[in-house]
Design an enzyme around this catalytic site. Structure first.
Site, PDB file in Angstrom:
ATOM      1  N   SER A 119     -31.394  22.849  -1.941  1.00 10.70           N
ATOM      2  CA  SER A 119     -32.473  22.159  -2.665  1.00 10.70           C
ATOM      3  C   SER A 119     -33.759  22.989  -2.651  1.00 10.70           C
ATOM      4  O   SER A 119     -33.959  23.847  -1.800  1.00 10.70           O
ATOM      5  CB  SER A 119     -32.746  20.802  -2.023  1.00 10.70           C
TER       6      SER A 119
HETATM    7  N1  SAH Z   1     -29.080  20.070   2.433  1.00 11.92           N
HETATM    8  C1  SAH Z   1     -28.262  21.063   1.788  1.00 11.92           C
HETATM    9  C2  SAH Z   1     -28.065  20.742   0.329  1.00 11.92           C
HETATM   10  C3  SAH Z   1     -26.640  20.926  -0.097  1.00 11.92           C
HETATM   11  S1  SAH Z   1     -26.227  20.256  -1.666  1.00 11.92           S
HETATM   12  C4  SAH Z   1     -28.814  22.453   2.000  1.00 11.92           C
HETATM   13  O1  SAH Z   1     -29.893  22.593   2.602  1.00 11.92           O
HETATM   14  O2  SAH Z   1     -28.174  23.420   1.611  1.00 11.92           O
HETATM   15  C5  SAH Z   1     -25.467  18.728  -1.199  1.00 11.92           C
HETATM   16  C6  SAH Z   1     -24.201  18.806  -0.435  1.00 11.92           C
HETATM   17  O3  SAH Z   1     -23.690  17.480  -0.335  1.00 11.92           O
HETATM   18  C7  SAH Z   1     -23.094  19.629  -1.062  1.00 11.92           C
HETATM   19  O4  SAH Z   1     -22.740  20.650  -0.189  1.00 11.92           O
HETATM   20  C8  SAH Z   1     -21.941  18.641  -1.250  1.00 11.92           C
HETATM   21  O5  SAH Z   1     -20.672  19.188  -1.000  1.00 11.92           O
HETATM   22  C9  SAH Z   1     -22.296  17.595  -0.224  1.00 11.92           C
HETATM   23  N2  SAH Z   1     -21.679  16.274  -0.423  1.00 11.92           N
HETATM   24  C10 SAH Z   1     -21.474  15.580  -1.569  1.00 11.92           C
HETATM   25  N3  SAH Z   1     -20.865  14.415  -1.311  1.00 11.92           N
HETATM   26  C11 SAH Z   1     -20.689  14.348   0.041  1.00 11.92           C
HETATM   27  C12 SAH Z   1     -20.108  13.400   0.938  1.00 11.92           C
HETATM   28  N4  SAH Z   1     -19.566  12.256   0.504  1.00 11.92           N
HETATM   29  N5  SAH Z   1     -20.105  13.676   2.254  1.00 11.92           N
HETATM   30  C13 SAH Z   1     -20.617  14.830   2.728  1.00 11.92           C
HETATM   31  N6  SAH Z   1     -21.188  15.779   1.938  1.00 11.92           N
HETATM   32  C14 SAH Z   1     -21.213  15.534   0.610  1.00 11.92           C
END
Ligand code: SAH
Length: 274
Positions: A119
């Site tokens: 993000s």
């Molecule tokens: N906070 C992260 C942002 C990653 S994007 C960072 O700093 O990089 C959001 C993430 O949520 C993705 O990797 C995606 O795979 C994950 N995601 C989506 N649905 C999910 C779920 N039900 N449980 C766990 N992770 C999930």
């Protein structure tokens, strides 16, 4: 905003009972305090200090790039000094692919593989500020849904006494563990599993923060939030197809209070693991 009268329950009793197993590979990121990589990382940092900020060829070792980012965040309206301090402390360039390092401190989301993104710093700090809600010290236990590359989890670890971060994609869970190794954050616990079920073992949480947006907040999250706790998550709003907005949900003795804030763009919240 629209008040939702109730939340769709995403868990039944069977699932709830099995929950500890779904995250059975619970891994404390810094499981080996004296991991062999540590001396190397220290050596790199010392070398950087000795040779100046451009020793890695990208200029990101210098804290000046993070100071500039923090100044921009403050100019955008982030005022929580703990959040700004944590954003200044964690080196975002260590969480992105080397080809993207030059953009690491710009206010932009970046690809981290498997179709997911890290993000924007502006959104991360906004959500963390909302999550902290102006409290004096660190929060207690916090749950993060969507570890991704591990960047926000690292920032969170400076703002809470314990952080549980769940990722549903094995490839990213492993990548985050790799990215975070050098920091050796003893209070950060990386979990592989479906975050829609929350993580009951760590509950109740002072705060829950999601980095992926779904149609509604899973009931498990509300259940696992402590009384007085706050949840911050992107949710798909009723308006334009797939449009998301930030939701702040407070669990109070009088019930759940929800506030919908500005529009955001997050990757979708998906169920199951892959
Ligand atoms: N906070 C992260 C942002 C990653 S994007 C960072 O700093 O990089 C959001 C993430 O949520 C993705 O990797 C995606 O795979 C994950 N995601 C989506 N649905 C999910 C779920 N039900 N449980 C766990 N992770 C999930």
């Amino acid at each position: 905003m629209k008040q939702r009268p109730s939340f769709p329950a995403k868990l039944d009793d069977t699932l709830a009972k099995n929950r500890p197993n779904t995250v059975g590979t619970t891994t404390a990121a810094p499981s080996k305090p004296s991991a062999p990589v540590a001396p190397a990382a220290t050596a790199v940092r010392l070398k950087a200090a000795a040779q100046g900020p451009v020793s890695q060829g990208h200029g990101m070792e210098s804290s000046a790039v993070r100071t500039r980012m923090v100044q921009k965040l403050a100019a955008q309206g982030i005022s929580d000094t703990l959040v700004l301090g944590a954003m200044g402390a964690i080196e975002r360039h260590r969480f992105v692919d080397s080809a993207l390092i030059n953009q690491a401190y710009e206010d932009t989301s970046l690809p981290i593989g498997l179709g997911q993104t890290i993000s924007k710093p502006g959104v991360v700090s906004r959500m963390l500020e909302l999550m902290r809600n102006g409290q004096g010290g660190k929060l207690g236990r916090v749950l993060e849904i969507g570890t991704g590359c591990g960047y926000q989890a690292a920032v969170l670890s400076l703002l809470a006494t314990e952080v549980y971060s769940i990722e549903r994609l094995r490839g990213l869970h492993d990548k985050a563990r790799e990215n975070l190794r050098h920091l050796r954050l003893a209070n950060l616990h990386l979990l592989f599993g479906d975050g829609m079920e929350g993580y009951a073992k760590g509950a109740p949480y002072a705060a829950i923060i999601a980095a992926a947006g779904g149609e509604a907040v899973p009931q498990a999250w509300v259940d696992q939030l402590a009384m007085g706790g706050r949840l911050v998550a992107p949710v798909i709003t009723a308006g334009a197809a797939g449009a998301q907005a930030l939701l702040v949900l407070d669990k109070t003795p009088q019930g759940v209070r929800q506030t919908i804030l500005e529009a955001v763009h997050f990757v979708p919240l998906k169920s199951g693991v892959a």
